[in-house]
Design a protein around this motif. Structure first.
Motif, PDB file in Angstrom:
ATOM      1  N   SER A  94      15.306 -13.260-107.026  1.00  0.00           N
ATOM      2  CA  SER A  94      13.932 -12.528-107.102  1.00  0.00           C
ATOM      3  C   SER A  94      14.332 -11.677-108.463  1.00  0.00           C
ATOM      4  N   VAL A  95      13.152 -11.139-108.998  1.00  0.00           N
ATOM      5  CA  VAL A  95      12.978 -10.488-109.991  1.00  0.00           C
ATOM      6  C   VAL A  95      12.666  -9.072-109.954  1.00  0.00           C
ATOM      7  N   TYR A  96      13.422  -8.145-110.593  1.00  0.00           N
ATOM      8  CA  TYR A  96      12.924  -6.769-110.748  1.00  0.00           C
ATOM      9  C   TYR A  96      12.852  -6.345-112.100  1.00  0.00           C
ATOM     10  N   ASP A  97      11.666  -5.948-112.612  1.00  0.00           N
ATOM     11  CA  ASP A  97      11.550  -5.695-113.941  1.00  0.00           C
ATOM     12  C   ASP A  97      10.474  -4.264-114.223  1.00  0.00           C
ATOM     13  N   ASP A  98      11.252  -3.650-115.256  1.00  0.00           N
ATOM     14  CA  ASP A  98      10.810  -2.322-115.437  1.00  0.00           C
ATOM     15  C   ASP A  98      11.102  -1.992-116.800  1.00  0.00           C
ATOM     16  N   PRO A  99      10.512  -0.900-117.505  1.00  0.00           N
ATOM     17  CA  PRO A  99      10.782  -0.878-118.994  1.00  0.00           C
ATOM     18  C   PRO A  99      12.220  -0.643-119.322  1.00  0.00           C
ATOM     19  N   TYR A 200       9.037 -10.921-106.990  1.00  0.00           N
ATOM     20  CA  TYR A 200       8.937 -10.367-108.247  1.00  0.00           C
ATOM     21  C   TYR A 200       8.361  -9.040-108.051  1.00  0.00           C
ATOM     22  N   HIS A 201       9.244  -8.086-108.765  1.00  0.00           N
ATOM     23  CA  HIS A 201       9.150  -6.564-108.541  1.00  0.00           C
ATOM     24  C   HIS A 201       8.684  -5.925-110.019  1.00  0.00           C
ATOM     25  N   LYS A 202       7.540  -5.566-110.275  1.00  0.00           N
ATOM     26  CA  LYS A 202       7.291  -4.953-111.546  1.00  0.00           C
ATOM     27  C   LYS A 202       6.641  -3.731-111.463  1.00  0.00           C
ATOM     28  N   ASP A 203       7.369  -2.703-112.164  1.00  0.00           N
ATOM     29  CA  ASP A 203       7.343  -1.371-112.171  1.00  0.00           C
ATOM     30  C   ASP A 203       6.616  -0.962-113.649  1.00  0.00           C
ATOM     31  N   MET A 204       5.168  -0.821-113.646  1.00  0.00           N
ATOM     32  CA  MET A 204       4.737  -0.317-114.980  1.00  0.00           C
ATOM     33  C   MET A 204       4.599   1.229-115.165  1.00  0.00           C
ATOM     34  N   TRP A 205       4.953   1.826-116.144  1.00  0.00           N
ATOM     35  CA  TRP A 205       4.876   3.082-116.424  1.00  0.00           C
ATOM     36  C   TRP A 205       3.735   3.564-117.104  1.00  0.00           C
ATOM     37  N   ASN A 206       3.106   2.628-117.768  1.00  0.00           N
ATOM     38  CA  ASN A 206       1.790   2.828-118.528  1.00  0.00           C
ATOM     39  C   ASN A 206       1.097   1.637-118.497  1.00  0.00           C
TER      40      ASN A 206
END
Length: 237
Positions: A94-99, A200-206
């Motif tokens: 699985s994928v973790y994706d943040d800035p 897939y886990h995406k964490d978007m800050w903007n």
């Protein structure tokens, strides 16, 4: 939940990581999901870029108990649980994706979450709001309050969490698998039956999505590949 056989630790080759990204990455439209009509009564809630990542729990979509549990386990990890039970919400591949980080295995993802209690005196989820729930995706706004150990000043962060889900490959045999022991040593516990797992886990800050290129991606890969050496999650993950 994910496979129960012992995983092999190591770095996935780039082609496999790319295949995961190509298949499971979801690119949400932040303005459409979170923004308010600029002429409406809630226009003041929009940021300058037309998004509103602050959760309004009273407006949250209703989701199934399984998905409520997924949100609970994800927010528990954000809040420093560093729990082997919580981390099994992710599939092994699985994928973790943040800035700041890009991780392409569950073990590497655990490296990020095991770092929370090391870096922060407190990390608390103060609100969530589900804005999309489809057969393959679960998206919610989240407000997290972080208090670093060194500075001691609490900083709230609003973000948009996008999860790509798929049926748990073990769920077909959930009656047989539920209650079986998983893990090793002190981390050994009885498995619970699940029906979905995070791919897939995406964490978007903007409002900006990720390009997966350039120097920024190189730094994210380095953080994802090597943080486990510092934070020390269980290797069987």
């Amino acid at each position: 939940m994910p496979q129960l056989d012992p995983p092999g630790q190591g770095t996935q080759d780039q082609s496999h990581a790319q295949a995961l990204q190509d298949k499971y990455e979801h690119r949400p439209d932040p303005q459409a999901l979170t923004g308010h009509d600029p002429t409406g009564p809630d226009a003041h809630l929009n940021s300058k870029t037309g998004v509103d990542y602050e959760p309004h729990p009273e407006r949250s979509m209703q989701v199934s108990p399984v998905r409520q549990e997924i949100i609970k386990r994800i927010t528990s990890l954000y809040s420093g649980s560093a729990s082997t039970k919580d981390i099994l919400v992710y599939a092994r591949d699985s994928v973790y994706d943040d800035p700041l980080s890009y991780c392409d295995t569950r073990y590497k993802i655990a490296g990020q979450w095991w770092g929370i209690p090391i870096l922060f005196a407190s990390s608390k989820t103060t609100g969530t709001e589900v804005v999309e729930s489809t057969p393959k995706t679960l998206i919610f706004k989240m407000r997290q309050e972080y208090t670093p150990k060194i500075l001691g000043m609490t900083k709230p962060v609003n973000s948009l969490i996008s999860l790509t889900l798929e049926p748990d490959p073990d769920s077909v045999n959930e009656k047989e698998l539920e209650g079986k022991m998983v893990g090793e040593g002190e981390d050994r516990f009885r498995r619970e039956a699940w029906m979905e797992t995070v791919k897939y886990h995406k964490d978007m800050w903007n409002e900006k999505d990720y390009s997966h290129g350039g120097l920024g991606k190189m730094i994210k890969d380095l953080n994802g590949d090597h943080l486990t050496k510092v934070t020390g999650p269980p290797k069987w993950l």
